[in-house]
Scaffold this motif. Sequence first.
Motif, mmCIF file in Angstrom:
data_model
loop_
_atom_site.group_PDB
_atom_site.id
_atom_site.type_symbol
_atom_site.label_atom_id
_atom_site.label_comp_id
_atom_site.label_asym_id
_atom_site.label_seq_id
_atom_site.Cartn_x
_atom_site.Cartn_y
_atom_site.Cartn_z
ATOM 1 N N LEU A 176 -9.207 -1.379 3.024
ATOM 2 C CA LEU A 176 -9.544 -2.724 2.519
ATOM 3 C C LEU A 176 -9.520 -2.740 0.993
ATOM 4 C CD1 LEU A 176 -12.495 -4.249 4.579
ATOM 5 C CD2 LEU A 176 -10.165 -5.109 4.342
ATOM 6 N N ARG A 197 -14.155 -12.101 6.687
ATOM 7 C CA ARG A 197 -13.943 -11.508 5.368
ATOM 8 C C ARG A 197 -12.552 -11.839 4.841
ATOM 9 N NH1 ARG A 197 -12.900 -7.532 2.025
ATOM 10 N NH2 ARG A 197 -14.585 -7.013 0.620
ATOM 11 N N ALA A 213 -7.774 -0.909 -0.989
ATOM 12 C CA ALA A 213 -6.391 -0.866 -1.471
ATOM 13 C C ALA A 213 -5.728 -2.233 -1.360
ATOM 14 C CB ALA A 213 -5.601 0.166 -0.672
ATOM 15 N N TRP A 270 -19.130 -0.330 -9.841
ATOM 16 C CA TRP A 270 -19.962 -0.575 -8.658
ATOM 17 C C TRP A 270 -19.207 -1.212 -7.496
ATOM 18 C CZ3 TRP A 270 -24.246 1.336 -6.907
ATOM 19 C CH2 TRP A 270 -24.838 0.725 -5.796
ATOM 20 N N ARG A 271 -18.625 -2.390 -7.706
ATOM 21 C CA ARG A 271 -18.004 -3.105 -6.600
ATOM 22 C C ARG A 271 -16.800 -2.354 -6.018
ATOM 23 N NH1 ARG A 271 -14.201 -6.358 -5.763
ATOM 24 N NH2 ARG A 271 -14.282 -7.667 -3.917
ATOM 25 N N PRO A 277 -8.131 -5.098 9.235
ATOM 26 C CA PRO A 277 -7.685 -3.765 9.654
ATOM 27 C C PRO A 277 -7.933 -3.528 11.139
ATOM 28 C CG PRO A 277 -9.719 -3.600 8.406
ATOM 29 C CD PRO A 277 -9.317 -5.042 8.390
ATOM 30 N N THR A 330 -15.836 3.009 -0.578
ATOM 31 C CA THR A 330 -16.687 3.833 0.272
ATOM 32 C C THR A 330 -16.764 3.228 1.672
ATOM 33 O OG1 THR A 330 -17.953 4.445 -1.683
ATOM 34 C CG2 THR A 330 -18.981 4.871 0.432
ATOM 35 N N ILE A 331 -16.752 1.902 1.743
ATOM 36 C CA ILE A 331 -16.789 1.229 3.042
ATOM 37 C C ILE A 331 -15.438 1.377 3.739
ATOM 38 C CG2 ILE A 331 -16.951 -1.023 4.148
ATOM 39 C CD1 ILE A 331 -18.982 -1.758 1.918
ATOM 40 N N LEU A 379 0.825 -1.207 0.000
ATOM 41 C CA LEU A 379 0.000 0.000 0.000
ATOM 42 C C LEU A 379 0.854 1.250 0.000
ATOM 43 C CD1 LEU A 379 -2.876 -0.675 2.527
ATOM 44 C CD2 LEU A 379 -2.664 -1.258 0.136
ATOM 45 N N TYR A 415 -6.571 -9.540 4.988
ATOM 46 C CA TYR A 415 -6.191 -8.435 5.864
ATOM 47 C C TYR A 415 -7.317 -8.090 6.830
ATOM 48 C CZ TYR A 415 -4.915 -3.662 7.210
ATOM 49 O OH TYR A 415 -4.628 -2.524 7.907
ATOM 50 N N LEU A 443 -17.966 0.793 -4.177
ATOM 51 C CA LEU A 443 -18.661 0.455 -2.936
ATOM 52 C C LEU A 443 -17.645 0.059 -1.864
ATOM 53 C CD1 LEU A 443 -21.584 0.331 -2.023
ATOM 54 C CD2 LEU A 443 -21.633 -2.082 -2.642
ATOM 55 N N LEU A 444 -16.679 -0.760 -2.253
ATOM 56 C CA LEU A 444 -15.652 -1.208 -1.316
ATOM 57 C C LEU A 444 -14.839 -0.025 -0.804
ATOM 58 C CD1 LEU A 444 -14.563 -3.691 -0.003
ATOM 59 C CD2 LEU A 444 -13.072 -4.061 -1.956
ATOM 60 N N VAL A 504 -18.062 1.782 9.360
ATOM 61 C CA VAL A 504 -18.887 2.023 8.176
ATOM 62 C C VAL A 504 -19.809 3.195 8.485
ATOM 63 C CG1 VAL A 504 -20.606 1.058 6.614
ATOM 64 C CG2 VAL A 504 -18.805 -0.399 7.537
ATOM 65 N N LEU A 538 -12.997 -0.935 11.587
ATOM 66 C CA LEU A 538 -13.757 -0.590 10.394
ATOM 67 C C LEU A 538 -14.972 0.188 10.864
ATOM 68 C CD1 LEU A 538 -14.008 -1.224 7.248
ATOM 69 C CD2 LEU A 538 -15.772 -2.794 7.964
ATOM 70 N N LEU A 554 -26.098 -1.421 5.418
ATOM 71 C CA LEU A 554 -25.237 -2.529 5.028
ATOM 72 C C LEU A 554 -25.421 -3.668 6.027
ATOM 73 C CD1 LEU A 554 -22.996 -3.312 2.979
ATOM 74 C CD2 LEU A 554 -21.334 -2.468 4.623
ATOM 75 N N MET A 613 -24.797 4.585 5.123
ATOM 76 C CA MET A 613 -24.926 3.466 4.180
ATOM 77 C C MET A 613 -25.570 2.262 4.858
ATOM 78 S SD MET A 613 -22.167 1.137 2.136
ATOM 79 C CE MET A 613 -21.468 2.382 1.080
ATOM 80 N N LEU A 656 -19.382 -8.941 -0.488
ATOM 81 C CA LEU A 656 -18.602 -8.022 -1.327
ATOM 82 C C LEU A 656 -17.190 -8.551 -1.572
ATOM 83 C CD1 LEU A 656 -19.167 -4.308 -0.322
ATOM 84 C CD2 LEU A 656 -19.244 -5.279 -2.591
#
Lengths: 245, 266
Positions: free
Chosen positions: B162, A132, B164, B150-151, A73, B157-158, A53, A71, B154-155, A78, A76, A84, A82, A92
């Motif tokens: 992650l 995940r 990256a 889209w995917r 983190p 934005t979350i 990164l 990974y 969205l990722l 959110v 997180l 979710l 949104m 996802l």
Amino acid sequence: MSALITCEGVSVRFANEAVLEQVNLTVSEGEVVTLIGPNGSGKTTLIHVLMGLLKPNLGSVWRAPDLHIGYVPQKLAVDYTMPLSVARFLSLGSGTAKKFTDVVHTVGIEKLLNRQIHHVSGGEMQRILLARALLKQPSLMVLDEPAQGVDFQGQSELYHLIGEIKNAWNCAVLMVSHDLHFVMSATDRVICLNHHVCCSGQPESVALHPEYQRLFGSSKHNFAIYNHHHDHHHDLHGNVIGPKP
Amino acid sequence: MMEWSLDHFLVRALMGGLLIAVTAAPIGCFIVWRRMAYFGETLSHSALLGLALGFLLGIQPVLGVLAVGVAAGGVLIAMQRRRQLATDTLLGIIAHGSLALGLVVLSSQETLRIDLFAYLFGDILTVGKQDLAVIALGSLVSLGVLLFLWRPLLLMTISEELAAVEGVNRTLVTLLFTFLVALTVALSMKAVGILLVTSLLIIPSAAARKLSRTPEMMVVGAVIFAALSICGGLGAGLLWDLAAGPSIVVVATALFAVTYLVPGRV
């Protein structure tokens, strides 16, 4: 045991401040490596460099060609704007339906799937993030302070779970942790980082190292939980120096 | 009995409006999630400069607006990287700097007679066949790019981190998203005008938030609310002889108020 990821002579500077200096690190297949160090010592920067990164100012990073990194983190958050669900968050990522069921069962989050992700606790969130990462079928799990914001009982369970996952899924683990007393028993190698690698080796030897004691103190209770039986000694570099008399 | 053909101004207005609703609503959701309402506002302010340049160079106004919007977004991204001023300050500078520059350029053109009011508040009832073709093409491009994005978007934005780690090209996604917002502004301008474009982006999305459990549900909800706003606004405009653009926004706001105030699950 072949290497999965290696860095050599890595130096990173942010606005003329040296964050990492000449750091060498290798994680090999099936190994558990724990990075410890005070706040601001460059632990997160180092794992960002390892995962690609962040480009180091100096030094090189090598990753095995088929390396899959899962990974987790530090946290997180959110945005509550949104909507979710936990299930949608997990989908996802990648992975088949069979895999999905396996992973959800392994980390024990069956009951959370329909919950909104804003409504789970700190410990639940870490399990979701673990799930995940596992869905990616990683050969290396990278965890950045996985037990942050988790209560004492939860921390112990979480580290236990990480150990189980490591064995069952046969992946290497690189984690950042402050809680040496928790991770000691499950760690093959500890690397104590304070911009440079202060000391490294097997857990007991690092805990006795003067650099470590200068940074973290030599408080006895650090040793209370991870005590376990060993049939050999180590020198200060973690080398085995013969069986116990 | 009304003829349902493109020769009727109301049919063109309705089709144009619905196409804009379908295009703007998903972009609006991302603007709400990423807290970028002021970014949308900035691109719509810069639209006046785009219009002015469009007239000056003799190109389609929509293209002028799109070009200036993308440029404004690019300037913002470059300035954010220098980390000297906060994003809202930068947005304020770009928004008002470009708005003022647009007005100066327009006022310097003595021979230019444009209906400024129509651009500020929209004139959907005068959508011509060529406008409709531009809107349709723009919507198609926008939805296509969004589907591709889209995917990863969205990722990101979350969690930027992650995304990256999972190999999302963040610079590319950010640039494409900026393009999408600029395109949406350029298209929506015809319906509700420069001053009200942001409302069409965020109000239907905000109305859909409470009724949704996944991002996709929120997008569908936002499309429905936006389409209802267009129909309601056009209808009210015709019935009581009101300005169509502002009526659309009033209907959207009323729909938001209803979903917001009616008690129910989150």
